[in-house]
Write an enzyme that holds these catalytic residues in place. Structure first.
Site, PDB file in Angstrom:
ATOM      1  N   TRP A  20      -2.494  26.615  45.289  1.00 47.67           N
ATOM      2  CA  TRP A  20      -3.580  25.830  44.694  1.00 47.67           C
ATOM      3  C   TRP A  20      -4.018  24.693  45.604  1.00 47.67           C
ATOM      4  O   TRP A  20      -4.947  23.970  45.299  1.00 47.67           O
ATOM      5  CB  TRP A  20      -3.170  25.281  43.320  1.00 47.67           C
ATOM      6  N   ARG A  21      -3.325  24.541  46.742  1.00 48.55           N
ATOM      7  CA  ARG A  21      -3.780  23.557  47.727  1.00 48.55           C
ATOM      8  C   ARG A  21      -4.709  24.195  48.743  1.00 48.55           C
ATOM      9  O   ARG A  21      -5.242  23.509  49.622  1.00 48.55           O
ATOM     10  CB  ARG A  21      -2.578  22.951  48.457  1.00 48.55           C
ATOM     11  N   GLU A  33      -2.980  22.614  37.315  1.00 45.31           N
ATOM     12  CA  GLU A  33      -2.628  21.331  36.704  1.00 45.31           C
ATOM     13  C   GLU A  33      -2.064  21.513  35.298  1.00 45.31           C
ATOM     14  O   GLU A  33      -1.130  20.825  34.908  1.00 45.31           O
ATOM     15  CB  GLU A  33      -3.842  20.401  36.675  1.00 45.31           C
ATOM     16  N   GLN A  38       4.508  18.825  32.780  1.00 41.62           N
ATOM     17  CA  GLN A  38       5.900  18.822  32.304  1.00 41.62           C
ATOM     18  C   GLN A  38       6.694  20.028  32.788  1.00 41.62           C
ATOM     19  O   GLN A  38       7.603  20.514  32.117  1.00 41.62           O
ATOM     20  CB  GLN A  38       5.934  18.781  30.765  1.00 41.62           C
ATOM     21  N   THR A  39       6.306  20.548  33.945  1.00 43.84           N
ATOM     22  CA  THR A  39       6.915  21.786  34.422  1.00 43.84           C
ATOM     23  C   THR A  39       7.119  21.707  35.926  1.00 43.84           C
ATOM     24  O   THR A  39       6.226  21.293  36.654  1.00 43.84           O
ATOM     25  CB  THR A  39       6.008  22.980  34.077  1.00 43.84           C
ATOM     26  N   LEU A  76       6.998  29.832  29.318  1.00 36.93           N
ATOM     27  CA  LEU A  76       6.689  28.561  29.992  1.00 36.93           C
ATOM     28  C   LEU A  76       6.849  27.361  29.069  1.00 36.93           C
ATOM     29  O   LEU A  76       7.047  26.243  29.519  1.00 36.93           O
ATOM     30  CB  LEU A  76       5.252  28.572  30.534  1.00 36.93           C
ATOM     31  N   GLY A  77       6.730  27.599  27.760  1.00 37.65           N
ATOM     32  CA  GLY A  77       6.866  26.487  26.821  1.00 37.65           C
ATOM     33  C   GLY A  77       5.581  25.714  26.596  1.00 37.65           C
ATOM     34  O   GLY A  77       4.574  25.944  27.270  1.00 37.65           O
ATOM     35  N   TYR A 116      -4.530  12.398  32.878  1.00 31.70           N
ATOM     36  CA  TYR A 116      -3.903  12.876  34.100  1.00 31.70           C
ATOM     37  C   TYR A 116      -4.674  14.054  34.700  1.00 31.70           C
ATOM     38  O   TYR A 116      -5.066  14.030  35.872  1.00 31.70           O
ATOM     39  CB  TYR A 116      -2.434  13.294  33.875  1.00 31.70           C
ATOM     40  N   ASP A 134       1.217  10.537  36.945  1.00 36.00           N
ATOM     41  CA  ASP A 134       2.157  11.495  36.370  1.00 36.00           C
ATOM     42  C   ASP A 134       3.572  10.953  36.559  1.00 36.00           C
ATOM     43  O   ASP A 134       3.761   9.817  36.988  1.00 36.00           O
ATOM     44  CB  ASP A 134       1.993  12.860  37.041  1.00 36.00           C
ATOM     45  N   CYS A 188      11.087  10.551  46.792  1.00 34.18           N
ATOM     46  CA  CYS A 188      11.446   9.492  45.841  1.00 34.18           C
ATOM     47  C   CYS A 188      11.858  10.156  44.527  1.00 34.18           C
ATOM     48  O   CYS A 188      11.220  10.003  43.494  1.00 34.18           O
ATOM     49  CB  CYS A 188      10.269   8.538  45.638  1.00 34.18           C
ATOM     50  N   CYS A 204       9.775  -1.414  50.020  1.00 36.10           N
ATOM     51  CA  CYS A 204      10.055  -1.051  48.626  1.00 36.10           C
ATOM     52  C   CYS A 204      10.878  -2.146  47.947  1.00 36.10           C
ATOM     53  O   CYS A 204      12.020  -2.411  48.325  1.00 36.10           O
ATOM     54  CB  CYS A 204      10.817   0.269  48.581  1.00 36.10           C
TER      55      CYS A 204
END
Length: 355
Positions: A20-21, A33, A38-39, A76-77, A116, A134, A188, A204
DNA sequence: AATACGGGGCC
DNA sequence: GGCCCAGTATT
């Protein structure tokens, strides 16, 4: 070099190659997206591939049956994502003449698209200057600025949004947003980020103050509720045409739109004997006495907000002996593969050789 | 402002 | 067992 320049520079060298990039097609970016709400990437990757193959354009998706979309989404939920995706595809075709809306506020109107996802599509596909917030962004920002307010409180949330807004200004929004998310996902990380070799360890604030392990702070959610499901696996028909009774999950509960079995839910775990004499049992079989073939052990199924303890009672009935049969979808066993079903049901069916 | 909505992976 | 994940809709 300021934060955004350093970040984008890092991104250009370390980003993963993801399908998707490689596109600017807003439909495909939208698809990715929603799938990745949440996945994790590893969990959703194959779903993205299958969706783009089966529904290469928004028209293909809009013209599908909901059952098809849910079937492809199975496992997938958060199934409202799939239902809303389908609804929104119809909206794009009918209201926007098949052309995906090209600005933040129109995108935001679509079902299943919140702040988002609207920001992600607007920035990545249309180069509009909206920052995404996100889980990754929240983590990176809360650490870099050492924000100690709970990030799921109103004040904490405001601080995050204000901070990321400052950082994105003057930079290519799509690239910045993806870089933030990629940095949060790869470097991170929630646990054990490698701060010693981080390009930001000098600036940071969390690192300088020894707060990395504490941030982001979150108010924790309710403990899950326990539910006890007694499933009736009703079989009928003859050997050449075995039938199984399914039931579509209703609105307002988990797994809406998927199929499971006739269900007797109880407040606590129930033994088979009291179930057989219960009102609910009699209401389903109204006077007839089905042959109980098998009672399963207890299946434990954990969801974020509930723990389900499920038992499956397999019974045989005479064909057409249930009066209220129109409550059910009676499927031939060979047709079982077409129905979208929850993981729990899939596991039961697999173990017992139905799939 | 709080809660529900899945499933899987990691420690 | 607890936490987290490319969040949204509803109340």
């Amino acid at each position: 070099m300021d934060f955004a320049h350093a970040l984008i520079d890092w991104y250009n060298h370390h980003k993963r190659q993801l399908p998707w990039r490689e596109t600017r097609d807003p439909y495909k970016i939208w698809l990715s997206e929603v799938i990745f709400q949440q996945t994790r990437i590893v969990q959703g990757f194959e779903y993205y591939v299958r969706f783009t193959e089966k529904f290469p354009t928004v028209h293909h998706l809009a013209n599908a049956y909901e059952d098809e979309v849910l079937k492809l989404w199975q496992g997938l939920g958060y199934y409202s994502r799939a239902r809303n995706l389908h609804l929104a595809a119809k909206t794009v075709v009918e209201t926007f003449d098949g052309k995906f809306p090209d600005n933040y506020s129109d995108i935001l109107k679509l079902k299943g698209i919140g702040p988002y996802t609207a920001a992600a599509i607007a920035s990545i596909a249309f180069n509009q200057p909206y920052p995404v917030v996100d889980g990754n962004v929240i983590r990176v920002i809360s650490r870099w600025f050492a924000i100690e307010e709970a990030v799921n409180s109103t004040v904490g949330r405001m601080k995050i949004e204000k901070s990321v807004q400052e950082l994105i200004t003057g930079h290519p929004p799509g690239t910045f947003n993806q870089a933030m998310m990629e940095f949060g996902a790869l470097f991170c990380k929630p646990r054990k980020p490698d701060c010693e070799s981080c390009i930001f360890n000098n600036s940071c604030l969390a690192f300088r103050q020894g707060l990395v392990g504490k941030l982001p702070v979150k108010i924790k959610n309710q403990p899950p509720k326990k539910r006890f499901f007694n499933y009736l696996v009703i079989l009928s028909g003859n050997n050449s045409n075995q039938l199984i009774y399914l039931k579509k999950r209703p609105e307002g509960d988990i797994w809406q739109g998927l199929y499971d079995f006739p269900l007797i839910e109880t407040k606590t775990g129930t033994d088979t004997k009291s179930l057989l004499s219960s009102f609910a049992w009699k209401a389903i079989f109204n006077g007839t006495h089905p042959l109980v073939e098998q009672v399963s052990g207890e299946f434990k199924h954990q969801l974020t907000h509930q723990h389900i303890f499920a038992k499956f009672i397999t019974v045989k009935i005479e064909e057409n002996s249930l009066q209220n049969a129109d409550n059910y979808n009676i499927a031939g066993l060979q047709k079982l593969h077409d129905y979208p079903i929850p993981r729990l049901i899939e596991q039961f069916l697999t173990i017992n050789g139905f799939l």
